[in-house]
Design an enzyme around this catalytic site. Structure first.
Site, PDB file in Angstrom:
ATOM      1  N   CYS A 154       0.857  -1.190   0.000  1.00 47.77           N
ATOM      2  CA  CYS A 154       0.000   0.000   0.000  1.00 47.77           C
ATOM      3  C   CYS A 154       0.887   1.233   0.000  1.00 47.77           C
ATOM      4  O   CYS A 154       1.879   1.279   0.734  1.00 47.77           O
ATOM      5  CB  CYS A 154      -0.885  -0.018   1.247  1.00 47.77           C
TER       6      CYS A 154
ATOM      7  N   HIS B 166      -9.165  -3.936  -1.337  1.00 45.07           N
ATOM      8  CA  HIS B 166      -8.137  -3.126  -0.679  1.00 45.07           C
ATOM      9  C   HIS B 166      -8.502  -1.632  -0.759  1.00 45.07           C
ATOM     10  O   HIS B 166      -8.467  -0.919   0.251  1.00 45.07           O
ATOM     11  CB  HIS B 166      -6.783  -3.400  -1.344  1.00 45.07           C
ATOM     12  N   GLU B 167      -8.860  -1.176  -1.976  1.00 43.39           N
ATOM     13  CA  GLU B 167      -9.137   0.254  -2.173  1.00 43.39           C
ATOM     14  C   GLU B 167     -10.416   0.680  -1.463  1.00 43.39           C
ATOM     15  O   GLU B 167     -10.457   1.743  -0.840  1.00 43.39           O
ATOM     16  CB  GLU B 167      -9.200   0.593  -3.663  1.00 43.39           C
TER      17      GLU B 167
ATOM     18  N   HIS C 152     -10.043   1.412   2.182  1.00 37.71           N
ATOM     19  CA  HIS C 152      -9.521   2.743   2.523  1.00 37.71           C
ATOM     20  C   HIS C 152     -10.670   3.718   2.803  1.00 37.71           C
ATOM     21  O   HIS C 152     -10.532   4.623   3.627  1.00 37.71           O
ATOM     22  CB  HIS C 152      -8.682   3.299   1.361  1.00 37.71           C
TER      23      HIS C 152
HETATM   24 NI    NI Z   1      -3.675   1.032  -0.094  1.00 35.25          NI
END
Ligand code: NI
Length: 189
Positions: free
Chosen positions: A100, A142-143, A146
């Site tokens: 990341c 993953h995104e 966030h």
């Molecule tokens: Ni990331």
């Protein structure tokens, strides 16, 4: 266009739940998307979420090269997701390494759903709907994490598999090897 400063793990903006983008077609949103793409490309990232550049909005940019997904896979073109929502399409999960831009230098073995569905608004106000699997599904999870203030180490089940990427030159930890081999066996079935 501009290259934006990336927040590192520990910055409070990365723990915050981001707000929906009120008007996806607004010029300021298009401008932010362009800056996010430039920032991601400059940092050689696969994806970037707005909170990573200190903007608490539900917005993601990403690009996946076909080479990450298999010998004959096509690229996933550069995509901007506004207000994305994501749902797993099966209970099945798989392990793989993630990194990341907000956790520089580190990599970790993270379990993710193997198949997901995603809905998002595009920059021209259209609806994007897709179902995907494997590495593409991993990037999206993953995104989108966030946007809810979650970084990949928080998804890990074994923190002994969180390490500096550079140290992988000494070999992959045995436990990681086991989990990844299990994955290969599953895929071969
Ligand atoms: Ni990331």
């Amino acid at each position: 266009m501009a290259i934006l400063k990336i927040a590192n793990m520990g910055h409070p903006i990365l723990r915050q739940v981001a707000e929906p983008v009120p008007d996806p077609e607004a010029p300021i949103v298009r401008h932010l998307a362009a800056d996010m793409v430039e920032t991601m490309e400059d940092a050689s990232g696969t994806g970037l979420a707005a909170p990573q550049v200190h903007v608490p909005l539900r917005m993601v940019v990403y690009f996946v090269s076909g080479s990450r997904m298999g010998p004959d896979a096509d690229d996933i073109p550069l995509t901007v997701l506004i207000n994305p929502t994501l749902e797993p399409l099966s209970e099945e999960r798989a392990y793989d390494w993630e990194g990341c831009l907000s956790v520089p230098g580190l990599t970790g073995l993270v379990p993710r759903y193997t198949r997901i569905g995603l809905r998002a608004t595009t920059l021209d106000g259209g609806l994007l709907e897709l179902e995907t699997e494997g590495f593409h599904a991993r990037v999206l999870q993953h995104e989108c994490d966030h946007l809810d203030g979650i970084l990949y180490p928080q998804r890990m089940e074994d923190l002994s598999l969180l390490l500096f990427r550079e140290e992988l030159r000494h070999g992959i930890p045995e436990r990681a090897q086991e989990l990844l081999t299990k994955e290969e066996e599953r895929e071969a079935r």
